[in-house]
Design a protein around this motif. Structure first.
Motif, mmCIF file in Angstrom:
data_model
loop_
_atom_site.group_PDB
_atom_site.id
_atom_site.type_symbol
_atom_site.label_atom_id
_atom_site.label_comp_id
_atom_site.label_asym_id
_atom_site.label_seq_id
_atom_site.Cartn_x
_atom_site.Cartn_y
_atom_site.Cartn_z
ATOM 1 N N ALA A 87 92.344 144.302 63.341
ATOM 2 C CA ALA A 87 91.715 143.582 64.446
ATOM 3 C C ALA A 87 92.090 142.102 64.409
ATOM 4 C CB ALA A 87 90.194 143.751 64.386
ATOM 5 N N GLN A 88 92.194 141.553 63.213
ATOM 6 C CA GLN A 88 92.617 140.164 63.057
ATOM 7 C C GLN A 88 94.053 139.979 63.538
ATOM 8 O OE1 GLN A 88 91.369 137.277 62.295
ATOM 9 N NE2 GLN A 88 93.294 136.179 62.082
ATOM 10 N N TRP A 89 94.938 140.858 63.111
ATOM 11 C CA TRP A 89 96.343 140.729 63.487
ATOM 12 C C TRP A 89 96.549 140.896 64.994
ATOM 13 C CZ3 TRP A 89 97.588 144.865 59.260
ATOM 14 C CH2 TRP A 89 97.368 144.293 57.996
ATOM 15 N N GLN A 90 95.695 141.685 65.624
ATOM 16 C CA GLN A 90 95.837 141.961 67.053
ATOM 17 C C GLN A 90 95.044 141.009 67.935
ATOM 18 O OE1 GLN A 90 98.649 143.707 66.919
ATOM 19 N NE2 GLN A 90 97.885 144.777 68.719
ATOM 20 N N GLY A 91 94.353 140.048 67.306
ATOM 21 C CA GLY A 91 93.610 139.081 68.100
ATOM 22 C C GLY A 91 92.364 139.642 68.743
ATOM 23 N N LYS A 92 91.758 140.649 68.107
ATOM 24 C CA LYS A 92 90.558 141.272 68.649
ATOM 25 C C LYS A 92 89.320 140.443 68.320
ATOM 26 C CE LYS A 92 92.532 145.154 70.130
ATOM 27 N NZ LYS A 92 92.388 145.713 71.485
ATOM 28 N N ILE A 93 88.270 140.673 69.082
ATOM 29 C CA ILE A 93 87.031 139.935 68.864
ATOM 30 C C ILE A 93 86.414 140.288 67.511
ATOM 31 C CG2 ILE A 93 85.541 141.659 69.969
ATOM 32 C CD1 ILE A 93 85.190 137.802 70.168
ATOM 33 N N THR A 94 86.726 141.466 66.979
ATOM 34 C CA THR A 94 86.181 141.901 65.696
ATOM 35 C C THR A 94 86.992 141.392 64.510
ATOM 36 O OG1 THR A 94 87.415 143.977 65.987
ATOM 37 C CG2 THR A 94 85.086 143.973 66.616
ATOM 38 N N GLY A 95 88.059 140.641 64.777
ATOM 39 C CA GLY A 95 88.826 140.053 63.683
ATOM 40 C C GLY A 95 88.096 138.869 63.079
ATOM 41 N N PHE A 96 88.621 138.380 61.995
ATOM 42 C CA PHE A 96 87.973 137.272 61.284
ATOM 43 C C PHE A 96 87.940 135.991 62.118
ATOM 44 C CE2 PHE A 96 89.101 140.089 57.770
ATOM 45 C CZ PHE A 96 87.952 140.032 56.992
ATOM 46 N N THR A 97 88.910 135.818 63.015
ATOM 47 C CA THR A 97 88.971 134.588 63.813
ATOM 48 C C THR A 97 88.633 134.836 65.281
ATOM 49 O OG1 THR A 97 91.336 134.812 64.277
ATOM 50 C CG2 THR A 97 90.728 133.634 62.270
ATOM 51 N N LYS A 98 88.146 136.019 65.614
ATOM 52 C CA LYS A 98 87.719 136.347 66.989
ATOM 53 C C LYS A 98 88.846 136.138 68.002
ATOM 54 C CE LYS A 98 83.016 134.736 65.959
ATOM 55 N NZ LYS A 98 81.922 133.809 66.372
ATOM 56 N N GLY A 99 90.071 136.353 67.564
ATOM 57 C CA GLY A 99 91.211 136.194 68.448
ATOM 58 C C GLY A 99 91.751 134.789 68.518
ATOM 59 N N ARG A 100 91.238 133.887 67.719
ATOM 60 C CA ARG A 100 91.625 132.479 67.821
ATOM 61 C C ARG A 100 92.824 132.120 66.946
ATOM 62 N NH1 ARG A 100 85.283 130.717 67.443
ATOM 63 N NH2 ARG A 100 84.800 131.014 69.644
ATOM 64 N N ASP A 101 93.141 132.951 65.997
ATOM 65 C CA ASP A 101 94.287 132.690 65.137
ATOM 66 C C ASP A 101 94.866 134.029 64.731
ATOM 67 O OD1 ASP A 101 96.191 131.267 63.747
ATOM 68 O OD2 ASP A 101 94.750 129.997 62.703
ATOM 69 N N ARG A 102 96.026 134.006 64.118
ATOM 70 C CA ARG A 102 96.716 135.255 63.855
ATOM 71 C C ARG A 102 97.001 135.417 62.365
ATOM 72 N NH1 ARG A 102 102.683 133.596 66.155
ATOM 73 N NH2 ARG A 102 103.673 133.368 64.122
ATOM 74 N N SER A 103 97.648 136.525 62.048
ATOM 75 C CA SER A 103 98.137 136.774 60.705
ATOM 76 C C SER A 103 97.019 136.582 59.673
ATOM 77 C CB SER A 103 99.337 135.863 60.411
ATOM 78 O OG SER A 103 99.940 136.168 59.181
ATOM 79 N N PHE A 104 97.337 135.943 58.552
ATOM 80 C CA PHE A 104 96.355 135.700 57.497
ATOM 81 C C PHE A 104 95.837 134.268 57.530
ATOM 82 C CE2 PHE A 104 98.831 139.233 55.401
ATOM 83 C CZ PHE A 104 97.836 140.180 55.589
ATOM 84 N N HIS A 105 95.793 133.689 58.718
ATOM 85 C CA HIS A 105 95.295 132.324 58.891
ATOM 86 C C HIS A 105 93.771 132.341 59.020
ATOM 87 C CE1 HIS A 105 99.385 130.782 60.680
ATOM 88 N NE2 HIS A 105 99.527 131.469 59.566
ATOM 89 N N PHE A 106 93.111 132.806 58.000
ATOM 90 C CA PHE A 106 91.653 132.839 58.037
ATOM 91 C C PHE A 106 91.125 132.866 56.615
ATOM 92 C CE2 PHE A 106 92.800 137.289 57.642
ATOM 93 C CZ PHE A 106 91.852 137.793 56.768
#
Length: 658
Positions: A87-106
């Motif tokens: 979800a983080q890599w795909q920019g989903k709201i359930t990712g660690f950055t809520k779609g605000r950053d990509r890859s392992f930038h969190f």
């Protein structure tokens, strides 16, 4: 490749294999998805998994790890669900950055992992701050931070390693030497034969390991971490490895000689370890098939679940609010008793009271300990609070700002002194890309105040006199305060320290010893974002801050015929729009005064805002009175001509003629 199991039992060795196999299979899945066009980008770590897996397993679960973008094994070994990572890599709201950053930038406090930013090296200074917090709290912990061989050329690498060495911080600096920084081979990156040779210059230990041998990586990091917990100090570890894919998939690998691929394919960390376990009878062909079947089944479920996760919904108000850590300040009112204090002494008083209130507050800066700082603001602090909390730093602004963020991540507060505001350029990246963006990206506070001795009037020339607040007022995520009086200097400083967001605190050097006024005794706070009206009149309004306030007061004192409203903004980010609007409505004529240069100074923002929101109340164009669009000269005559004060009278006359 030779493996030495030591006293490890079969269960442990098999677990290492599972941990190594899993990220490889995730990578294979990602490459398939990339070919199918279902994902858009991927940084592959195939061939380097033993470093991430082995080193992570050697760390305790409550110890921080700061990885890079090719360290998938760190995240999987810490058992972050693939669905969450996907979800983080795909920019989903359930990712660690809520779609605000990509890859392992969190980062994630739940798993004690702090990710990188694209500028590479800066995360090493964060490791220093995290480790410093553990040392001060007397916690026997180690911090592990990764970097690539290319980033060892950056100043951030030098600064972070040097600070850790000087302060004996328990940090393992792990260099993944895969031979290439994107397409640039190591021969064009550095002259030394081995990167551990760099350790000699810092007086620390350097250890080189086969980064493709998972047992050697695990044993080395485990041995070092065990020792560093009891005997804190930094160690530089160089892991020799190779990247079997491109820097990213779009980069390709044509720049790498084929013979290198042939050589390193024989050193593949997974196949070599797998063959070893087969030889030892710990692993069987059937078990390999079973494990791969289970992992593949789980991967499919996790990946598809991530694809089904909702996309972010655009909400401008939420986006703007999330630039800052939630903070509802409770203003502490000042008492009636007061004492005459210089501007400088008010700052000292504020720092002293904050150090008493917050035992987790650390002051850092050049010469601030026994010497008391260039302006003696912290004179006597080491005898009261010790050198642990009042820390002289090497001359490395970037590392110290980064260490401040690391302290905040690990439960501390930090006040960093720039000896002169001009020197902040050396820490610019940490401020605008790390401090400012951390909460927006992954919800973590950046509880750091950067003190900025600023301004002209002392004949100090182009490198000790700049008014550089406008460099930062345009950066979302920062708060900017700029007191003009001793009372505000103390109250705003205490508010800044209480605020869990990054605050740049501008303090004017010219006012340090030239301005004295009553300062309330005891602890009180002044609201950030609230201007004060110093005079009320109907002819025109002056909107200003800092030394400009005193220029305006002097002018109005010598021109009593001009009944003017005078607004001291006190805070530039956020700034008090209501106070400005009221002043415009009351007078219809506005002059914006500041010490900074005219073009793109903060006054331009206020002027634009007035034109956009208060045009109907204006009886004349908004005028700005600012300093010349030049560097600041040293000669007193030239400096006085440079400063806005020299044009204040004529600008007022021009305004009143409309």
């Amino acid at each position: 490749m030779h493996f030495h199991r030591g006293d490890k039992d079969d269960k442990f060795l098999l677990n290492l294999y599972k941990r190594l196999l899993y990220p490889r299979m995730v990578e294979d899945k990602m490459l398939k998805l990339l070919r199918q066009g279902r994902i858009g980008k991927w940084f592959s770590g195939i061939g380097q998994e033993a470093i991430a897996v082995g080193s992570t397993l050697a760390m305790q679960s409550d110890e921080y790890i700061l990885p890079m973008h090719r360290n998938l094994g760190v995240f999987t070994t810490r058992d972050i669900p693939l669905k969450k990572l996907m979800a983080q890599w795909q920019g989903k709201i359930t990712g660690f950055t809520k779609g605000r950053d990509r890859s392992f930038h969190f980062g994630t406090q739940d798993y004690k992992i702090i990710g990188m930013i694209s500028h590479l090296g800066p995360q090493m200074a964060l490791a220093d701050g995290i480790a410093l917090a553990d040392v001060l709290a007397e916690r026997q912990r180690v911090t592990l931070v990764y970097t690539g061989e290319g980033a060892t050329s950056e100043g951030d690498f030098h600064e972070a390693v040097n600070v850790a060495a000087v302060w004996d911080l328990p940090v393992i600096f792990l260099i993944e030497n895969n031979g290439y920084g994107l397409s640039t081979p190591k021969a064009e990156q550095f002259r030394c034969k081995n990167l551990i040779d760099k350790a000699i210059g810092y007086g620390i230990e350097g250890v080189q390991v086969d980064g493709n041998n998972i047992l050697e990586v695990y044993d080395t990091i485990n041995r070092l971490a065990t020792d560093l917990r009891k005997n804190p100090r930094p160690v530089l570890v160089e892991c020799l490895t190779f990247r079997m894919r491109g820097h990213e998939e779009a980069s390709g690998t044509k720049y790498v000689p084929q013979e290198l691929f042939d050589e390193w394919e024989q050193k593949d960390p997974l196949s070599n370890y797998e063959n070893y376990l087969l030889e030892q009878g710990i692993l069987t062909a059937d078990l390999i098939l079973d494990l791969k079947f289970q992992i593949k089944r789980d991967l499919e479920l996790e990946v598809e679940a991530a694809f089904e996760a909702p996309e972010p919904i655009a909400n401008a108000a939420l986006e703007e609010a999330d630039m800052y850590f939630p903070h509802q300040p409770k203003i502490i009112e000042k008492g009636e008793a007061s004492t005459e204090k210089r501007y400088l002494d008010a700052i000292t008083d504020g720092l002293d009271l904050a150090m008493q209130k917050y035992p987790n507050l650390v002051l850092m800066g050049q010469d601030i300990a026994d010497y008391g700082g260039a302006f003696k603001i912290t004179d006597g602090f080491t005898s009261k609070y010790g050198k642990g909390r009042v820390r002289n730093t090497p001359i490395c602004e970037s590392a110290i700002v980064g260490a401040g963020l690391g302290l905040s991540i690990n439960g501390y507060k930090a006040v960093v002194e720039m000896q002169f505001a001009d020197f902040v350029t050396c820490g610019f990246n940490q401020i605008v890309n790390n401090l400012a963006k951390t909460h927006y990206r992954w919800g973590e506070k950046a509880d750091v105040v950067v003190r900025m001795p600023t301004g002209a009037g002392t004949g100090a020339g182009p490198f000790h006199s700049q008014s550089n607040e406008a460099w930062f007022t345009k950066t979302p995520g920062l708060k900017i305060v700029y007191p003009a009086f001793p009372e505000d200097a103390k109250g705003l400083l205490l508010s800044a320290i209480e605020d869990p967001n990054p605050v740049l605190y501008f303090e004017h050097k010219y006012l340090y010893r030239s301005l004295m006024a009553p300062v309330p005794d005891g602890y009180y706070t002044t609201e950030i974002g609230k201007a004060v009206t110093l005079a009320r009149g109907s002819k025109f309004s002056i909107i200003t801050y800092g030394l400009g306030v005193h220029w305006a007061l002097d002018y109005l004192k010598t021109h009593p015929e001009h009944e003017a409203t005078l607004i001291d903004l006190r805070t530039l980010q956020p700034w008090d729009q209501d106070a400005v609007r009221d002043a415009v409505m009351a007078t219809g004529r506005v002059l914006i005064l500041h010490e900074d240069t005219l073009t793109n100074g903060f006054g331009a923002e206020i002027s634009a805002w007035i034109g956009e929101h208060c045009f109907q109340y204006l009886d004349a164009p908004v005028l700005r009175c600012a300093s010349l669009d030049t560097a600041i000269p040293m000669n007193k005559v030239l400096e006085e001509d440079f400063l806005a004060k020299s044009r204040l009278s004529e600008t007022v006359d021009k305004l009143l003629k409309y």
